[in-house]
Scaffold this motif. Sequence first.
Motif, short mmCIF file in Angstrom:
data_model
loop_
_atom_site.label_atom_id
_atom_site.label_comp_id
_atom_site.label_asym_id
_atom_site.label_seq_id
_atom_site.Cartn_x
_atom_site.Cartn_y
_atom_site.Cartn_z
N THR A 95 -0.62 -1.44 39.87
CA THR A 95 -1.44 -2.49 39.29
C THR A 95 -1.52 -3.62 40.29
N GLU A 97 -2.14 -6.74 39.18
CA GLU A 97 -2.11 -7.91 38.31
C GLU A 97 -0.70 -8.41 38.07
N GLY A 122 2.47 -5.91 40.49
CA GLY A 122 1.37 -6.81 40.84
C GLY A 122 1.58 -7.63 42.09
N VAL A 145 -5.56 -1.27 35.08
CA VAL A 145 -6.24 -2.55 35.23
C VAL A 145 -6.51 -3.13 33.84
N SER A 150 -10.13 -8.08 37.95
CA SER A 150 -9.41 -7.39 39.03
C SER A 150 -10.22 -6.25 39.65
N THR A 227 -14.89 -13.63 46.07
CA THR A 227 -13.44 -13.45 46.08
C THR A 227 -12.79 -14.36 47.12
N SER A 274 -16.67 -8.66 39.88
CA SER A 274 -16.54 -7.30 39.36
C SER A 274 -17.87 -6.79 38.82
#
Length: 348
Positions: A95, A97, A122, A145, A150, A227, A274
């Motif tokens: 992950t 996150e 994360g 996710v 993300s 980003t 995203s």
Amino acid sequence: MDHARTQYWTALHDGDRAGALAAVKRMHDAGRTHLEIVDEVVLPAQERLAGLWLAGEWTAEQQRVATAINEGLVHWLCSFAPAPASDRPLVVVATVEREELPALVLAEGLASAGYRTTFTGGDTVAQDLLRQVLTRKPRALLVSVARTSSLAVLKPLLGHVRATGIPVIAGGAAFGGDPDRATAIGATAYAASVGEVVTLLEQLPRRVPTAAPEPPGPAEAEAAWLTEFRHEITPYVLRALAARHPADRTGGARPPWWEEMEDLVDHVLGCLASSLVTGDETIMVEVREWLTRVLEARGAGPGLVHDVWELLAVPLRGHPLARVHLAGSAVARGVADGGQTDGVAAPA
């Protein structure tokens, strides 16, 4: 069991790690398995505290503390699980996150199904994760996710993994049950549960056709810009919001929604990126509806979301696709509300 579950929730509410551990130990000593405790106690508690935060009854800090307790106890409970056989296939579970609980539970479910698992949390940077995949050559990489914001971060990484031929299975709340979002960021397949992951691991070839990472198109380029500059755009929006919504002059206190506004705006920007990389404009519709619920629960008027959208459009000049995705969600909300839009116009 019910008494121990109540004790567990009380400990979470109070941020009492020792009390939560004591409650879990009682359940474990009474014969409940580690998976039963996770499924019947920890996960329902996590869902409950998330709902309390959404409703404005818990602060973000309360949620973070309780989530950390849940994550720590899942780690502890998993230490009692028997190790899979050394000749069983290896799956890397990852992950990107801060909240690791969904990925932890997924990794433990796979271990219980007999797979060896390596969990990367994360705090693992993309290059480190890629290095693990290249050196360990797992049966598959499984990415969990939870936050839609993300997805844009994952797409470049999964492009490099795809070049190795190692299958990538994606799952989690961020996909909204839509396999197209998973394949859009470079996953081989989407799974909605541990059972579906196990089925895919049995069905997918050990190596899938390789493909070199594609050069970024216009949407990916705009997402990469978002980003990179989120840390500048978010403060700009906050300063402008502060000017539009000054604090109470008599007490100097900010309204309740202000404390979490930085994280909320940053999340919206991540969702916009995203939306661009997946080509799925419904992501922005969903996050706008979500933000409206969050802010209204904290006493904000309906005009605050309009202000956020209007202010976000300003630094997006020169990024037409991002402005289209942003404006499209405002139009969709306007249609749902009977035809009134927010006036966030797409570029001509």
